[in-house]
Design an enzyme around this catalytic site. Structure first.
Site, PDB file in Angstrom:
ATOM      1  N   LYS A   1      20.848  27.434  79.712  1.00 15.33           N
ATOM      2  CA  LYS A   1      19.917  28.108  78.794  1.00 15.33           C
ATOM      3  C   LYS A   1      19.224  26.997  78.027  1.00 15.33           C
ATOM      4  CE  LYS A   1      18.896  29.555  75.219  1.00 15.33           C
ATOM      5  NZ  LYS A   1      17.624  29.079  74.635  1.00 15.33           N
TER       6      LYS A   1
ATOM      7  N   CYS B   1      20.606  13.619  67.329  1.00 13.81           N
ATOM      8  CA  CYS B   1      21.835  13.974  66.610  1.00 13.81           C
ATOM      9  C   CYS B   1      22.497  12.716  66.075  1.00 13.81           C
ATOM     10  CB  CYS B   1      22.784  14.730  67.531  1.00 13.81           C
ATOM     11  SG  CYS B   1      23.174  13.831  69.035  1.00 13.81           S
TER      12      CYS B   1
ATOM     13  N   GLU C   1      28.724  20.403  70.495  1.00 10.26           N
ATOM     14  CA  GLU C   1      28.157  19.098  70.105  1.00 10.26           C
ATOM     15  C   GLU C   1      27.069  19.419  69.091  1.00 10.26           C
ATOM     16  OE1 GLU C   1      29.293  16.253  71.143  1.00 10.26           O
ATOM     17  OE2 GLU C   1      30.607  16.995  72.719  1.00 10.26           O
TER      18      GLU C   1
ATOM     19  N   GLU D   1      20.951  17.679  57.190  1.00 11.58           N
ATOM     20  CA  GLU D   1      20.659  16.829  58.337  1.00 11.58           C
ATOM     21  C   GLU D   1      19.147  16.528  58.324  1.00 11.58           C
ATOM     22  OE1 GLU D   1      21.256  18.481  62.300  1.00 11.58           O
ATOM     23  OE2 GLU D   1      21.446  16.457  63.120  1.00 11.58           O
TER      24      GLU D   1
HETATM   25  P1  NAD Z   1      19.555  24.986  67.830  1.00 12.49           P
HETATM   26  O1  NAD Z   1      20.972  25.163  67.414  1.00 12.49           O
HETATM   27  O2  NAD Z   1      18.517  25.715  67.097  1.00 12.49           O
HETATM   28  O3  NAD Z   1      19.381  25.382  69.372  1.00 12.49           O
HETATM   29  C1  NAD Z   1      20.201  24.818  70.385  1.00 12.49           C
HETATM   30  C2  NAD Z   1      20.265  25.789  71.548  1.00 12.49           C
HETATM   31  O4  NAD Z   1      20.984  26.948  71.129  1.00 12.49           O
HETATM   32  C3  NAD Z   1      18.915  26.292  72.031  1.00 12.49           C
HETATM   33  O5  NAD Z   1      18.929  26.438  73.439  1.00 12.49           O
HETATM   34  C4  NAD Z   1      18.799  27.649  71.378  1.00 12.49           C
HETATM   35  O6  NAD Z   1      17.953  28.534  72.074  1.00 12.49           O
HETATM   36  C5  NAD Z   1      20.237  28.115  71.443  1.00 12.49           C
HETATM   37  N1  NAD Z   1      20.591  29.157  70.473  1.00 12.49           N
HETATM   38  C6  NAD Z   1      20.047  29.393  69.266  1.00 12.49           C
HETATM   39  N2  NAD Z   1      20.646  30.448  68.684  1.00 12.49           N
HETATM   40  C7  NAD Z   1      21.594  30.876  69.539  1.00 12.49           C
HETATM   41  C8  NAD Z   1      22.564  31.919  69.515  1.00 12.49           C
HETATM   42  N3  NAD Z   1      22.672  32.748  68.490  1.00 12.49           N
HETATM   43  N4  NAD Z   1      23.382  32.063  70.566  1.00 12.49           N
HETATM   44  C9  NAD Z   1      23.298  31.211  71.596  1.00 12.49           C
HETATM   45  N5  NAD Z   1      22.407  30.212  71.699  1.00 12.49           N
HETATM   46  C10 NAD Z   1      21.563  30.050  70.685  1.00 12.49           C
HETATM   47  O7  NAD Z   1      19.318  23.400  67.830  1.00 12.49           O
HETATM   48  P2  NAD Z   1      17.963  22.637  68.115  1.00 12.49           P
HETATM   49  O8  NAD Z   1      17.090  22.785  66.922  1.00 12.49           O
HETATM   50  O9  NAD Z   1      17.445  23.004  69.457  1.00 12.49           O
HETATM   51  O10 NAD Z   1      18.496  21.132  68.221  1.00 12.49           O
HETATM   52  C11 NAD Z   1      18.683  20.314  67.130  1.00 12.49           C
HETATM   53  C12 NAD Z   1      20.132  20.317  66.684  1.00 12.49           C
HETATM   54  O11 NAD Z   1      20.973  19.939  67.776  1.00 12.49           O
HETATM   55  C13 NAD Z   1      20.383  19.287  65.586  1.00 12.49           C
HETATM   56  O12 NAD Z   1      21.265  19.817  64.629  1.00 12.49           O
HETATM   57  C14 NAD Z   1      21.040  18.142  66.352  1.00 12.49           C
HETATM   58  O13 NAD Z   1      21.803  17.284  65.555  1.00 12.49           O
HETATM   59  C15 NAD Z   1      21.842  18.887  67.357  1.00 12.49           C
HETATM   60  N6  NAD Z   1      22.175  18.013  68.483  1.00 12.49           N
HETATM   61  C16 NAD Z   1      23.458  17.606  68.649  1.00 12.49           C
HETATM   62  C17 NAD Z   1      23.790  16.722  69.681  1.00 12.49           C
HETATM   63  C18 NAD Z   1      25.197  16.261  69.894  1.00 12.49           C
HETATM   64  O14 NAD Z   1      25.502  15.799  70.988  1.00 12.49           O
HETATM   65  N7  NAD Z   1      26.087  16.377  68.924  1.00 12.49           N
HETATM   66  C19 NAD Z   1      22.784  16.258  70.537  1.00 12.49           C
HETATM   67  C20 NAD Z   1      21.464  16.695  70.324  1.00 12.49           C
HETATM   68  C21 NAD Z   1      21.178  17.575  69.299  1.00 12.49           C
END
Ligand code: NAD
Length: 486
Positions: free
Chosen positions: A174, A283, A249, A388
């Site tokens: 997804k 991240c 993550e 963040e």
């Molecule tokens: P997000 O949490 O908004 O979205 C991540 C994914 O989750 C997307 O595919 C989104 O469609 C999906 N999603 C959103 N709501 C959901 C739900 N209720 N149920 C299931 N899936 C859902 O994050 P983002 O804005 O896309 O990415 C940025 C964030 O990701 C930052 O906080 C960053 O630090 C984190 N990140 C972490 C790592 C790591 O390895 N720790 C790596 C990259 C990014």
């Protein structure tokens, strides 16, 4: 118009709804994709279930061979794929190529491990049966779901499909709703290389709809999310009651500590790449910089000079040397969030030494551009410290001693990565022992190596990706006790 990939075929959403994907550098519509719904998510799970038994039974070498063939095809199309990633995500072409290379390297890492998975033989005490022994078998966990964010959509898809497929599981990806295009292209290429239908599918659309449907589906056994801590909570709430295997993550607020004896030029470079790569949307980006007071002024001067070299603009065009290209922020929301965080800090007394605003030329009007900033005198209670900071703004703090730096580094809800820059082993050891983080880099730029387990503590998540360790999350160990075969 792009389609989703489910059960070995390109398909529209069952309801026929689509949405547009726009280029963050200029607002142009690049393509449209299906807005999948619960029924589409269910089809992908059913296809995975139908494919599971045969895929799990296939020899590991055969699984690896198909994936290797696919990865080679991805490599051949590298330039087109990098351009596609730049257009939908915003990052400069050179960074998009770097991301694709990282994806290829990570996939090859797991392909290489396919035939090296081992179970365990356990000698057992003879008191109950002298011929008794144990075996720990590794069985594929079942249907997996990988939920991927928009900041590194390709590498973070690879960290899920590599180990899932190699371990014998089908997986459904997804992608983030704003970055599905390059993902779909790669999933198509990998399938064309010979994956059986249903083994690797991709459902596009809103996370709240499809994400929920995939996570709560009773047949799905494993969910790997990379995303924000808020989404992580939501995934735990949904998956927890069903006892699904989850890894999360999540976000981070990585501290970087520079000691007086550090190699200053290397550390400045570390801060620069660590904070501003991908326009700060990483991240493991350096999100708080702690400088010992002896080097504070010197370091700041050098850093500000370097940051002035950034030139924001469309990632498809190169900047002229010595300028360095920085792409737009990914969405209007991202830019507004960073502006709010910066404004909050300046209203409490912080000083912006460079950047920190939208460029005011006509060429930039249609994109979500933001000039990279260096900020000092940031109060501890400002959003730049407590939230963040997912953009190119670096708050810098002066410290007198390592104990103070470590206490401040640990004063965060997150614990993803951290770095210390020093040649003093005592300092490095203390940091390794005391900083609350899943990773620590010593004199090294923050980066997730495919070979090393990668994951956070506290609000940064649960479990690991990368390394042979991550493969374990895609197996269920089964303890079998043989009482003697007579
Ligand atoms: P997000 O949490 O908004 O979205 C991540 C994914 O989750 C997307 O595919 C989104 O469609 C999906 N999603 C959103 N709501 C959901 C739900 N209720 N149920 C299931 N899936 C859902 O994050 P983002 O804005 O896309 O990415 C940025 C964030 O990701 C930052 O906080 C960053 O630090 C984190 N990140 C972490 C790592 C790591 O390895 N720790 C790596 C990259 C990014």
């Amino acid at each position: 118009m792009a389609k989703m990939f489910i059960n070995g075929a390109w398909v529209d959403a069952k309801k026929g709804v689509t949405y547009e994907i726009k280029n963050p550098a200029n607002g142009d519509v690049i393509d449209s994709v299906p807005a999948g719904d619960v029924a589409d998510a269910n089809s992908a799970v059913e296809a995975g279930q139908a494919a599971f038994k045969n895929w799990a039974a296939l020899a590991p070498d055969a699984r690896a061979e198909i994936l290797h063939k696919g990865v080679m095809k991805v490599k051949e199309q590298m330039n087109d794929l990098a351009a596609s990633l730049t257009k939908e995500q915003g990052k400069p072409l050179m960074e998009a190529q770097g991301e694709l290379n990282h994806f290829l390297h990570g996939m090859e890492f797991y392909i290489g491990l396919a035939s090296k998975v081992r179970g365990v033989h356990v000698p057992l005490p003879p008191s109950m049966n002298p011929n008794c022994y144990g075996v720990i078998m590794k069985q594929p966990v079942g249907i997996c779901v990988g939920i991927v964010p928009w900041n590194f959509p390709i590498t973070l898809m690879g960290t899920k499909i590599g180990p899932a497929l190699i371990a014998g599981n089908p997986i459904i990806i997804k992608p983030a709703s704003t970055t599905p295009l390059t993902t779909l292209k790669i999933i198509g290429i990998l399938n064309e290389a010979g994956l059986p239908p249903g083994v690797l599918s991709c459902v596009t659309g809103a996370g709240s709809k499809i994400g929920n449907a995939l996570i709560s589906h009773p047949t799905v056994r494993r969910v790997a999310l990379t995303g924000s801590s808020e989404t992580g909570k939501r995934v735990m709430e949904i998956a927890g009651p069903h006892f699904k295997r989850i890894t999360l993550e999540l976000g981070g607020s990585d501290p970087m500590i520079v000691c007086p004896d550090a190699d200053m030029d290397k550390a400045v470079n570390g801060a620069m790449i660590g904070r501003y790569w991908n326009a700060g949307q990483a991240c493991l980006a350096v999100k708080r910089l702690y400088l010992f007071e002896q080097i504070y002024d010197d370091f700041l001067n050098k850093l500000v000079e370097k940051v002035k070299r950034y030139e924001v603009g469309d990632g498809m065009a190169k900047a002229e040397k010595p300028k360095i290209r920085m792409g737009p922020l990914h969405t209007a929301f991202q830019r507004e969030e960073i502006e709010t965080q910066l404004k909050d800090a300046t209203s409490k007394g912080a000083k912006v030494l460079v950047g920190g605003k939208r460029p005011d030329t006509d060429a930039h009007k249609k994109g979500f551009f933001f000039e990279p900033a260096v900020v000092t005198d940031v109060p501890e209670n400002s959003k730049l410290v407590t939230e963040e900071v997912f953009g190119p703004v670096l708050p810098i703090f002066k410290v007198k001693a390592l104990n103070e730096a470590i206490a401040k580094a640990n004063g965060s809800q997150w614990g993803l990565g951290a770095s210390i820059w020093t040649n003093n082993m005592k300092y490095a050891n203390q940091a390794a022992r005391e900083i609350q983080s899943g990773m620590l880099w010593v004199n090294q730029i923050h980066y997730g190596y495919d070979e090393m387990p990668f994951g956070g503590v506290k609000a940064s998540g649960i479990g690991h990706e990368h390394g042979p360790e991550a493969l374990e999350y895609y197996f269920e160990p089964k303890s079998v006790v043989f009482g003697g075969l007579e």
